[in-house]
Design a protein around this motif. Structure first.
Motif, PDB file in Angstrom:
ATOM      1  N   ILE A 243       0.842  -1.201   0.000  1.00 55.31           N
ATOM      2  CA  ILE A 243       0.000   0.000   0.000  1.00 55.31           C
ATOM      3  C   ILE A 243       0.876   1.249   0.000  1.00 55.31           C
ATOM      4  O   ILE A 243       0.636   2.200  -0.769  1.00 55.31           O
ATOM      5  CB  ILE A 243      -0.942  -0.011   1.209  1.00 55.31           C
ATOM      6  N   MET A 244       1.902   1.250   0.850  1.00 52.67           N
ATOM      7  CA  MET A 244       2.788   2.413   0.902  1.00 52.67           C
ATOM      8  C   MET A 244       3.542   2.575  -0.418  1.00 52.67           C
ATOM      9  O   MET A 244       3.717   3.704  -0.907  1.00 52.67           O
ATOM     10  CB  MET A 244       3.775   2.289   2.063  1.00 52.67           C
ATOM     11  N   ARG A 245       3.988   1.459  -0.994  1.00 56.26           N
ATOM     12  CA  ARG A 245       4.670   1.526  -2.296  1.00 56.26           C
ATOM     13  C   ARG A 245       3.774   2.205  -3.329  1.00 56.26           C
ATOM     14  O   ARG A 245       4.222   3.092  -4.073  1.00 56.26           O
ATOM     15  CB  ARG A 245       5.005   0.111  -2.744  1.00 56.26           C
ATOM     16  N   ASP A 246       2.503   1.809  -3.375  1.00 55.25           N
ATOM     17  CA  ASP A 246       1.592   2.413  -4.346  1.00 55.25           C
ATOM     18  C   ASP A 246       1.383   3.893  -4.074  1.00 55.25           C
ATOM     19  O   ASP A 246       1.295   4.700  -5.009  1.00 55.25           O
ATOM     20  CB  ASP A 246       0.248   1.685  -4.321  1.00 55.25           C
ATOM     21  N   ARG A 247       1.313   4.271  -2.806  1.00 57.81           N
ATOM     22  CA  ARG A 247       1.169   5.693  -2.464  1.00 57.81           C
ATOM     23  C   ARG A 247       2.395   6.479  -2.925  1.00 57.81           C
ATOM     24  O   ARG A 247       2.286   7.544  -3.553  1.00 57.81           O
ATOM     25  CB  ARG A 247       1.000   5.856  -0.952  1.00 57.81           C
ATOM     26  N   VAL A 248       3.579   5.956  -2.589  1.00 59.74           N
ATOM     27  CA  VAL A 248       4.821   6.663  -2.921  1.00 59.74           C
ATOM     28  C   VAL A 248       4.989   6.762  -4.432  1.00 59.74           C
ATOM     29  O   VAL A 248       5.264   7.838  -4.985  1.00 59.74           O
ATOM     30  CB  VAL A 248       6.029   5.950  -2.277  1.00 59.74           C
ATOM     31  N   ASN A 249       4.823   5.640  -5.117  1.00 58.57           N
ATOM     32  CA  ASN A 249       5.019   5.644  -6.567  1.00 58.57           C
ATOM     33  C   ASN A 249       3.981   6.515  -7.276  1.00 58.57           C
ATOM     34  O   ASN A 249       4.300   7.221  -8.234  1.00 58.57           O
ATOM     35  CB  ASN A 249       4.959   4.213  -7.103  1.00 58.57           C
ATOM     36  N   TRP A 252       5.095  10.096  -7.023  1.00 60.16           N
ATOM     37  CA  TRP A 252       6.194  10.440  -7.925  1.00 60.16           C
ATOM     38  C   TRP A 252       5.728  10.519  -9.371  1.00 60.16           C
ATOM     39  O   TRP A 252       6.155  11.403 -10.123  1.00 60.16           O
ATOM     40  CB  TRP A 252       7.334   9.433  -7.787  1.00 60.16           C
ATOM     41  N   MET A 253       4.875   9.601  -9.773  1.00 64.42           N
ATOM     42  CA  MET A 253       4.404   9.645 -11.163  1.00 64.42           C
ATOM     43  C   MET A 253       3.588  10.906 -11.431  1.00 64.42           C
ATOM     44  O   MET A 253       3.688  11.504 -12.509  1.00 64.42           O
ATOM     45  CB  MET A 253       3.605   8.382 -11.478  1.00 64.42           C
ATOM     46  N   ARG A 254       2.805  11.316 -10.446  1.00 59.97           N
ATOM     47  CA  ARG A 254       2.063  12.575 -10.616  1.00 59.97           C
ATOM     48  C   ARG A 254       2.995  13.781 -10.624  1.00 59.97           C
ATOM     49  O   ARG A 254       2.597  14.866 -11.072  1.00 59.97           O
ATOM     50  CB  ARG A 254       1.009  12.701  -9.516  1.00 59.97           C
ATOM     51  N   SER A 255       4.230  13.602 -10.147  1.00 61.59           N
ATOM     52  CA  SER A 255       5.214  14.687 -10.140  1.00 61.59           C
ATOM     53  C   SER A 255       6.122  14.657 -11.357  1.00 61.59           C
ATOM     54  O   SER A 255       7.083  15.421 -11.427  1.00 61.59           O
ATOM     55  CB  SER A 255       6.065  14.610  -8.861  1.00 61.59           C
ATOM     56  N   GLY A 256       5.839  13.740 -12.304  1.00 59.37           N
ATOM     57  CA  GLY A 256       6.605  13.751 -13.545  1.00 59.37           C
ATOM     58  C   GLY A 256       7.630  12.655 -13.695  1.00 59.37           C
ATOM     59  O   GLY A 256       8.450  12.696 -14.621  1.00 59.37           O
ATOM     60  N   VAL A 257       7.613  11.646 -12.820  1.00 62.90           N
ATOM     61  CA  VAL A 257       8.531  10.509 -12.925  1.00 62.90           C
ATOM     62  C   VAL A 257       7.828   9.377 -13.668  1.00 62.90           C
ATOM     63  O   VAL A 257       6.678   9.059 -13.372  1.00 62.90           O
ATOM     64  CB  VAL A 257       8.976  10.029 -11.530  1.00 62.90           C
ATOM     65  N   MET A 259       7.404   5.404 -14.599  1.00 63.09           N
ATOM     66  CA  MET A 259       7.675   4.063 -14.093  1.00 63.09           C
ATOM     67  C   MET A 259       6.999   3.060 -15.015  1.00 63.09           C
ATOM     68  O   MET A 259       5.783   3.091 -15.185  1.00 63.09           O
ATOM     69  CB  MET A 259       7.133   3.894 -12.666  1.00 63.09           C
ATOM     70  N   ASP A 260       7.787   2.159 -15.606  1.00 61.41           N
ATOM     71  CA  ASP A 260       7.215   1.145 -16.486  1.00 61.41           C
ATOM     72  C   ASP A 260       6.303   0.194 -15.721  1.00 61.41           C
ATOM     73  O   ASP A 260       5.253  -0.206 -16.223  1.00 61.41           O
ATOM     74  CB  ASP A 260       8.332   0.332 -17.145  1.00 61.41           C
ATOM     75  N   ASP A 261       6.738  -0.194 -14.522  1.00 59.39           N
ATOM     76  CA  ASP A 261       5.999  -1.184 -13.739  1.00 59.39           C
ATOM     77  C   ASP A 261       6.046  -0.777 -12.266  1.00 59.39           C
ATOM     78  O   ASP A 261       6.911  -1.230 -11.516  1.00 59.39           O
ATOM     79  CB  ASP A 261       6.601  -2.573 -13.937  1.00 59.39           C
ATOM     80  N   LEU A 279      12.169   5.179 -14.412  1.00 59.90           N
ATOM     81  CA  LEU A 279      12.516   4.001 -13.622  1.00 59.90           C
ATOM     82  C   LEU A 279      11.955   2.773 -14.329  1.00 59.90           C
ATOM     83  O   LEU A 279      10.748   2.655 -14.528  1.00 59.90           O
ATOM     84  CB  LEU A 279      11.942   4.109 -12.207  1.00 59.90           C
ATOM     85  N   ARG A 280      12.842   1.865 -14.693  1.00 56.68           N
ATOM     86  CA  ARG A 280      12.449   0.644 -15.377  1.00 56.68           C
ATOM     87  C   ARG A 280      12.076  -0.437 -14.348  1.00 56.68           C
ATOM     88  O   ARG A 280      12.311  -0.269 -13.154  1.00 56.68           O
ATOM     89  CB  ARG A 280      13.597   0.151 -16.268  1.00 56.68           C
TER      90      ARG A 280
END
Length: 471
Positions: A243-249, A252-257, A259-261, A279-280
């Motif tokens: 759950i925390m991983r999904d929150r953190v990722n 970051w994705m909403r901030s312009g990072v 992530m393929d997976d 991030l691959r």
């Protein structure tokens, strides 16, 4: 600025179901311990006093608190006699209390600052003697239920084992997180008793006592039920980390990072990423890692306390305490150990290990090499199989390789040694003496060819037949 608030975090338990040598609240999760996440969230309350109640492995826990939150104090609950007893131990250690007292648990790492802020705002705005944070869950299982009166107000907390079938159908649960008026809490703590099956003092009893005394007891429902989740074993710990991983990722994705997976990407909460980082799959970023814009990490790379410059590429590499400059290329299958510093545009390629060394701008260590305790000048090139022999069995020694040096394949540089600017080392050399600038260093035996050896020693073989045909 601190306000008249006190935070008490309960973290005395052993967590036997974790089956770990670590106390449960010290279990790691994405860059902090479980307790560390809770204390980080609590910082947003601006409390003037923070107290952590410790018990199991008290010295170890106290040292951990001092390391991650020097502003917090600890107090020992020598015997774990319930949540009410733990809060009373903390209150006694704190002395005179005023304002609001917030009680948290050290094993709820998903609790967010915004949830605590909303909870505290609701409590103080209502002027309650006590407020409990609740959550609506699909499956309340064995959690305590919130029972409401005919007007929808708080009536009581009923534990699962004591609940009627109708009460067990209630989906609003007690998170165990409370806010109290300090005076009301102190008064009721002095009246707590332990005449129950467990022989413990329950903090939930304080809420019932307050209500029976005509004091205002309220509730505040968390918008995200995940904020209230705790972990009792490693399976639950993994669920919370996901759950925390999904929150953190997601953040970051909403901030312009990119992530393929995201499901295979683990980013500690202490990591810093710039927009346009990619991030691959299979990437793990740990500790104080920083990745600058347009850099690409992965697939299958782990970076710990490592900085990656803009536009760099790190592929299938393991980096710990390293600095990767802008535009560098690392990997695949490279290992950058602490003290490895790659200048702009440098390369540490396939099966290359670098430790406590600087690789200058534009310099290349392309493959199958070890560089330890060395400095490599700008635009130098180390051929395949180059080894810096830095250890004599007793001490480490330095090697200096100058600018635009070319080291031929399968060479060994025996430290301490200097290969000066603009020099060459012949392939297959074992260099144990300095090579002056502009020179060619050669350190190998002369080649001798034994004519007719194959015909004499390997007659009739495929090799011999090939040799005969070539004549």
């Amino acid at each position: 600025m601190s306000v008249d608030r006190t935070v008490i975090v309960l973290a005395a338990g052993q967590g036997t179901r974790m089956k770990s040598s670590l106390p449960k609240c010290m279990m790691p999760m994405l860059g902090r311990s479980l307790l560390g996440h809770v204390l980080f969230a609590a910082e947003a309350l601006g409390a003037g006093r923070t107290m952590v109640v410790v018990g199991h492995e008290a010295e170890r826990m106290s040292a951990h608190v001092a390391e991650i939150a020097p502003y917090a104090a600890t107090v020992l609950q020598a015997q774990q006699r319930g949540t009410g007893h733990a809060v009373r131990v903390a209150a006694d250690a704190l002395g005179e209390l005023s304002g609001t007292v917030v009680v948290l648990y050290g094993d709820t790492p998903l609790l967010r600052r915004e949830t605590l802020a909303a909870f505290m705002g609701a409590h103080e705005a209502a002027g309650n003697s006590a407020t409990v944070l609740t959550a609506e869950v699909a499956d309340p299982a064995a959690l305590g239920r919130i029972v409401r009166d005919a007007d929808g107000g708080f009536e009581s907390i009923v534990e699962f084992r004591d609940a009627s079938p109708g009460q067990r159908a209630i989906r609003e649960i007690n998170s165990g997180i409370y806010a109290f008026d300090a005076g009301a809490l102190r008064e009721m703590l002095s009246k707590l008793v332990s005449d129950n099956d467990q022989g413990e003092e329950y903090l939930t009893d304080v809420l019932g006592m307050l209500r029976r005394a005509g004091r205002a007891v309220g509730t505040h429902t968390a918008e995200d039920v995940d904020d209230t989740l705790g972990a009792n074993d490693r399976a639950q710990l993994a669920q919370l980390q996901a759950i925390m991983r999904d929150r953190v990722n997601g953040g970051w994705m909403r901030s312009g990072v990119s992530m393929d997976d995201p499901s295979s990407t683990l980013v500690d909460v202490t990591v810093r990423l710039e927009p346009d980082v990619t991030l691959r799959p299979g990437v793990q970023l740990r500790g104080d890692t920083v990745v600058e814009s347009h850099a690409e990490v992965g697939p299958d790379s782990t970076l710990v306390d490592t900085s990656v410059g803009a536009g760099a590429s790190v592929v299938r590499a393991h980096c710990v305490g390293a600095v990767v400059g802008a535009g560098c290329a690392v990997g695949p299958f490279a290992y950058l150990r602490p003290g490895a510093v790659l200048g702009e545009g440098a390369k540490a390629g396939t099966y290359v290990e670098v430790k406590n060394s600087t690789v200058g701008s534009g310099a290349k260590v392309p493959h199958l090499s070890y560089v330890g305790d060395a400095s490599i000048g700008a635009d130098a090139n180390l051929g395949a199989g180059t080894i810096v022999a830095n250890y004599d069995g007793v001490a480490k020694h330095r090697t200096d390789i100058g600018e635009a040096v070319f080291v031929g394949s399968n060479s060994v540089l025996v430290a301490p040694v200097t290969v000066a600017d603009g020099s060459y080392v012949a392939a297959g050399s074992a260099i144990a003496e300095d090579v002056p600038s502009g020179s060619l260093g050669v350190a190998r035996g002369r080649q001798h060819n034994s004519q007719g050896w194959v015909a004499k020693r390997r007659p009739g073989t495929k090799t011999d037949e090939a040799a005969q045909r070539s004549k």
